[in-house]
Design a protein around this motif. Sequence first.
Motif, PDB file in Angstrom:
ATOM      1  N   LYS A 186     -13.679   8.042  37.689  1.00  0.00           N
ATOM      2  CA  LYS A 186     -15.017   7.450  37.706  1.00  0.00           C
ATOM      3  C   LYS A 186     -15.058   6.213  38.594  1.00  0.00           C
ATOM      4  O   LYS A 186     -15.954   6.059  39.435  1.00  0.00           O
ATOM      5  CB  LYS A 186     -15.434   7.090  36.279  1.00  0.00           C
ATOM      6  CG  LYS A 186     -16.836   6.505  36.187  1.00  0.00           C
ATOM      7  CD  LYS A 186     -17.209   6.188  34.735  1.00  0.00           C
ATOM      8  CE  LYS A 186     -18.602   5.571  34.659  1.00  0.00           C
ATOM      9  NZ  LYS A 186     -18.980   5.259  33.244  1.00  0.00           N
ATOM     10  N   ASP A 187     -14.100   5.326  38.416  1.00  0.00           N
ATOM     11  CA  ASP A 187     -14.057   4.105  39.227  1.00  0.00           C
ATOM     12  C   ASP A 187     -13.751   4.430  40.690  1.00  0.00           C
ATOM     13  O   ASP A 187     -14.256   3.759  41.608  1.00  0.00           O
ATOM     14  CB  ASP A 187     -13.002   3.146  38.683  1.00  0.00           C
ATOM     15  CG  ASP A 187     -13.370   2.588  37.313  1.00  0.00           C
ATOM     16  OD1 ASP A 187     -14.556   2.706  36.919  1.00  0.00           O
ATOM     17  OD2 ASP A 187     -12.466   2.058  36.641  1.00  0.00           O
ATOM     18  N   PHE A 188     -12.925   5.446  40.910  1.00  0.00           N
ATOM     19  CA  PHE A 188     -12.565   5.878  42.270  1.00  0.00           C
ATOM     20  C   PHE A 188     -13.817   6.255  43.068  1.00  0.00           C
ATOM     21  O   PHE A 188     -14.032   5.769  44.180  1.00  0.00           O
ATOM     22  CB  PHE A 188     -11.611   7.062  42.173  1.00  0.00           C
ATOM     23  CG  PHE A 188     -11.259   7.712  43.488  1.00  0.00           C
ATOM     24  CD1 PHE A 188     -10.445   7.083  44.408  1.00  0.00           C
ATOM     25  CD2 PHE A 188     -11.750   8.982  43.792  1.00  0.00           C
ATOM     26  CE1 PHE A 188     -10.104   7.706  45.618  1.00  0.00           C
ATOM     27  CE2 PHE A 188     -11.425   9.608  44.991  1.00  0.00           C
ATOM     28  CZ  PHE A 188     -10.599   8.962  45.901  1.00  0.00           C
ATOM     29  N   VAL A 189     -14.643   7.107  42.490  1.00  0.00           N
ATOM     30  CA  VAL A 189     -15.867   7.541  43.173  1.00  0.00           C
ATOM     31  C   VAL A 189     -16.812   6.366  43.361  1.00  0.00           C
ATOM     32  O   VAL A 189     -17.447   6.212  44.419  1.00  0.00           O
ATOM     33  CB  VAL A 189     -16.553   8.678  42.391  1.00  0.00           C
ATOM     34  CG1 VAL A 189     -17.898   9.017  43.028  1.00  0.00           C
ATOM     35  CG2 VAL A 189     -15.664   9.912  42.358  1.00  0.00           C
ATOM     36  N   ALA A 190     -16.900   5.479  42.365  1.00  0.00           N
ATOM     37  CA  ALA A 190     -17.796   4.316  42.459  1.00  0.00           C
ATOM     38  C   ALA A 190     -17.387   3.403  43.609  1.00  0.00           C
ATOM     39  O   ALA A 190     -18.238   2.914  44.362  1.00  0.00           O
ATOM     40  CB  ALA A 190     -17.779   3.547  41.140  1.00  0.00           C
ATOM     41  N   VAL A 191     -16.078   3.184  43.766  1.00  0.00           N
ATOM     42  CA  VAL A 191     -15.585   2.333  44.853  1.00  0.00           C
ATOM     43  C   VAL A 191     -15.920   2.946  46.208  1.00  0.00           C
ATOM     44  O   VAL A 191     -16.378   2.248  47.129  1.00  0.00           O
ATOM     45  CB  VAL A 191     -14.064   2.117  44.725  1.00  0.00           C
ATOM     46  CG1 VAL A 191     -13.505   1.478  45.993  1.00  0.00           C
ATOM     47  CG2 VAL A 191     -13.750   1.245  43.518  1.00  0.00           C
ATOM     48  N   LEU A 192     -15.711   4.246  46.355  1.00  0.00           N
ATOM     49  CA  LEU A 192     -15.977   4.904  47.629  1.00  0.00           C
ATOM     50  C   LEU A 192     -17.463   4.852  47.990  1.00  0.00           C
ATOM     51  O   LEU A 192     -17.829   4.636  49.148  1.00  0.00           O
ATOM     52  CB  LEU A 192     -15.515   6.373  47.572  1.00  0.00           C
ATOM     53  CG  LEU A 192     -14.012   6.611  47.403  1.00  0.00           C
ATOM     54  CD1 LEU A 192     -13.718   8.106  47.447  1.00  0.00           C
ATOM     55  CD2 LEU A 192     -13.213   5.878  48.469  1.00  0.00           C
ATOM     56  N   LYS A 193     -18.311   5.071  47.007  1.00  0.00           N
ATOM     57  CA  LYS A 193     -19.750   5.060  47.271  1.00  0.00           C
ATOM     58  C   LYS A 193     -20.265   3.645  47.567  1.00  0.00           C
ATOM     59  O   LYS A 193     -21.222   3.470  48.324  1.00  0.00           O
ATOM     60  CB  LYS A 193     -20.508   5.655  46.086  1.00  0.00           C
ATOM     61  CG  LYS A 193     -20.345   7.165  45.959  1.00  0.00           C
ATOM     62  CD  LYS A 193     -21.243   7.726  44.874  1.00  0.00           C
ATOM     63  CE  LYS A 193     -21.180   9.242  44.847  1.00  0.00           C
ATOM     64  NZ  LYS A 193     -22.081   9.808  43.812  1.00  0.00           N
ATOM     65  N   LYS A 194     -19.616   2.654  46.982  1.00  0.00           N
ATOM     66  CA  LYS A 194     -20.026   1.274  47.195  1.00  0.00           C
ATOM     67  C   LYS A 194     -19.687   0.805  48.602  1.00  0.00           C
ATOM     68  O   LYS A 194     -20.414  -0.017  49.195  1.00  0.00           O
ATOM     69  CB  LYS A 194     -19.343   0.360  46.174  1.00  0.00           C
ATOM     70  CG  LYS A 194     -19.769  -1.100  46.274  1.00  0.00           C
ATOM     71  CD  LYS A 194     -19.083  -1.930  45.201  1.00  0.00           C
ATOM     72  CE  LYS A 194     -19.493  -3.405  45.303  1.00  0.00           C
ATOM     73  NZ  LYS A 194     -18.839  -4.235  44.253  1.00  0.00           N
ATOM     74  N   SER A 195     -18.603   1.341  49.159  1.00  0.00           N
ATOM     75  CA  SER A 195     -18.147   0.908  50.492  1.00  0.00           C
ATOM     76  C   SER A 195     -17.887   2.117  51.388  1.00  0.00           C
ATOM     77  O   SER A 195     -16.731   2.421  51.713  1.00  0.00           O
ATOM     78  CB  SER A 195     -16.885   0.056  50.374  1.00  0.00           C
ATOM     79  OG  SER A 195     -17.062  -1.041  49.514  1.00  0.00           O
ATOM     80  N   PRO A 196     -18.934   2.829  51.803  1.00  0.00           N
ATOM     81  CA  PRO A 196     -18.729   4.031  52.636  1.00  0.00           C
ATOM     82  C   PRO A 196     -18.074   3.687  53.970  1.00  0.00           C
ATOM     83  O   PRO A 196     -18.481   2.752  54.656  1.00  0.00           O
ATOM     84  CB  PRO A 196     -20.153   4.566  52.838  1.00  0.00           C
ATOM     85  CG  PRO A 196     -21.051   3.393  52.583  1.00  0.00           C
ATOM     86  CD  PRO A 196     -20.360   2.561  51.552  1.00  0.00           C
ATOM     87  N   GLY A 197     -17.019   4.423  54.309  1.00  0.00           N
ATOM     88  CA  GLY A 197     -16.327   4.216  55.575  1.00  0.00           C
ATOM     89  C   GLY A 197     -15.268   3.144  55.545  1.00  0.00           C
ATOM     90  O   GLY A 197     -14.521   2.983  56.517  1.00  0.00           O
ATOM     91  N   ARG A 198     -15.139   2.422  54.445  1.00  0.00           N
ATOM     92  CA  ARG A 198     -14.152   1.339  54.382  1.00  0.00           C
ATOM     93  C   ARG A 198     -12.739   1.888  54.203  1.00  0.00           C
ATOM     94  O   ARG A 198     -11.772   1.305  54.687  1.00  0.00           O
ATOM     95  CB  ARG A 198     -14.484   0.394  53.242  1.00  0.00           C
ATOM     96  CG  ARG A 198     -13.472  -0.727  53.071  1.00  0.00           C
ATOM     97  CD  ARG A 198     -13.854  -1.664  51.946  1.00  0.00           C
ATOM     98  NE  ARG A 198     -12.859  -2.712  51.742  1.00  0.00           N
ATOM     99  CZ  ARG A 198     -12.938  -3.667  50.806  1.00  0.00           C
ATOM    100  NH1 ARG A 198     -13.998  -3.690  49.986  1.00  0.00           N
ATOM    101  NH2 ARG A 198     -11.987  -4.573  50.698  1.00  0.00           N
ATOM    102  N   TYR A 199     -12.634   3.013  53.518  1.00  0.00           N
ATOM    103  CA  TYR A 199     -11.322   3.555  53.181  1.00  0.00           C
ATOM    104  C   TYR A 199     -11.019   4.822  53.984  1.00  0.00           C
ATOM    105  O   TYR A 199     -11.920   5.513  54.459  1.00  0.00           O
ATOM    106  CB  TYR A 199     -11.240   3.842  51.683  1.00  0.00           C
ATOM    107  CG  TYR A 199     -11.436   2.602  50.841  1.00  0.00           C
ATOM    108  CD1 TYR A 199     -10.398   1.689  50.669  1.00  0.00           C
ATOM    109  CD2 TYR A 199     -12.664   2.334  50.243  1.00  0.00           C
ATOM    110  CE1 TYR A 199     -10.578   0.534  49.913  1.00  0.00           C
ATOM    111  CE2 TYR A 199     -12.860   1.182  49.484  1.00  0.00           C
ATOM    112  CZ  TYR A 199     -11.817   0.291  49.322  1.00  0.00           C
ATOM    113  OH  TYR A 199     -11.992  -0.851  48.585  1.00  0.00           O
TER     114      TYR A 199
END
Length: 325
Positions: free
Chosen positions: A142-155
């Motif tokens: 859950k937190d993994f997807v939230a982090v990715l959506k919060k910062s698209p393209g950062r990772y």
Amino acid sequence: MQRRHLLLTALVAAPLAGLPLTAGAQAWPTRPIKLVVPFAPGGTTDIVARTVAEKIGASLGQTVVVENKAGGGGIIGADAVAKSAPDGYTLSMATVSTTAANPAINPKIPYNTITDFVPIINIAATPNVIAVHPSFPARNYKDFVAVLKKSPGRYSFASSGTGTIQHLQMELFKSLTGAFVTHIPYRGAGPALNDTVAGQVQMMFDNLPSSLPFIKDNRLIPIVVSAPQRLAVLPDVPTFKEVGLEPVNRMAYYGLLAPKGTPQAVVDKIHAATKAALEDADVRKRIEATGSLIVGNTPEQFAAQIKAEFEVYKKVVVQQKLALD
């Protein structure tokens, strides 16, 4: 009279013409066999190949030499085998990447995955895992997807190459979740895994056997796995099906292929030797310890599996409008 003489000569010569092939198949093998791993050392394909190679060689009475021939997401090694003499002395480790995912996305692939090989046996089915470096700011799905959506393209995510199963399954994951992560392709799972463990890339969609030792050492954090059910080695990690992404919940396979035209008698010998290897307690223990499942099916079953998997990824490529960079 001359015509009758020619006819008799032909009838006598016909069975003799077949003798060298029959004798050759019966005598095979008379020299070492090369097993091409189409990826760099250190990945799951390499692990499985080296686990069974010695026992296969012992059954056949010849050494089976594992040769890594990386590049092109597995294409270079697979193509080299496809173009080899069909005599049983050059075999390929077959993966979903080389027989399904890459052919599905790459219209310029130099071989036909269905017609240019003779499937021999599927050795093992292997779960896949998304794992992150410990520095990544999430420890669960859950937190993994939230982090990715919060910062698209950062990772970024590492894969064993463009068009491999790791690449396509991660792209499918991205399309289904709406997350955006940059793809970093490597010349095999080994180098990709090394950079992920080192923190140069934040995550990797990998086959479990190669990542598991680093997960056990807490050098990688598992987020989600593709498997029929939760794995005994990772009981707290959900499957893609559990998190609502069943299309991504597909296991990898590792089998043996020979070039088309390889005599059936030779194929049968290799199949029997591999089945014998998979019945060895030490081989089973080593493969199952990675989280993989022993398969050991027939050539016909493996051929049907390859065809079905190719169709699945072809559909994914079309539906998700995926293309090579």
